[in-house]
Scaffold this motif. Structure first.
Motif: not given
Length: 79
Positions: A22-23, A25-26
């Motif tokens: 998720s990091q 992707v951000s």
């Protein structure tokens, strides 16, 4: 204008490889914007030769080489 290439150097490369999914992707959205204009949003001048850009999970600090059209990320901090 050519798109810039982003190169993660040493510690920043290690920290990028340690990001969870998720990091990572951000981080991709600001990377795309910086490739087109490393001096526009979300970039903030550090009033020296370096710039910073925040992403949802942290921020990167970088310097820009206009000669080689390269953004050298010198640090990445995950929060």
């Amino acid at each position: 204008m050519s798109a810039y290439t982003i190169r993660y150097i040493d510690r920043a490369a290690q920290r990028r490889s340690a990001l969870n999914a998720s990091q990572l992707v951000s981080l991709r959205a600001p990377e795309k914007r910086l490739c087109l204009n490393p001096f526009g949003p979300p970039a903030i001048s550090n009033r020296d030769n370096s710039w910073s850009a925040a992403f949802q999970a942290g921020f990167v600090t970088y310097v820009v080489s206009n000669r080689h059209v390269v953004i050298n990320v010198i640090d990445l901090v995950a929060l």
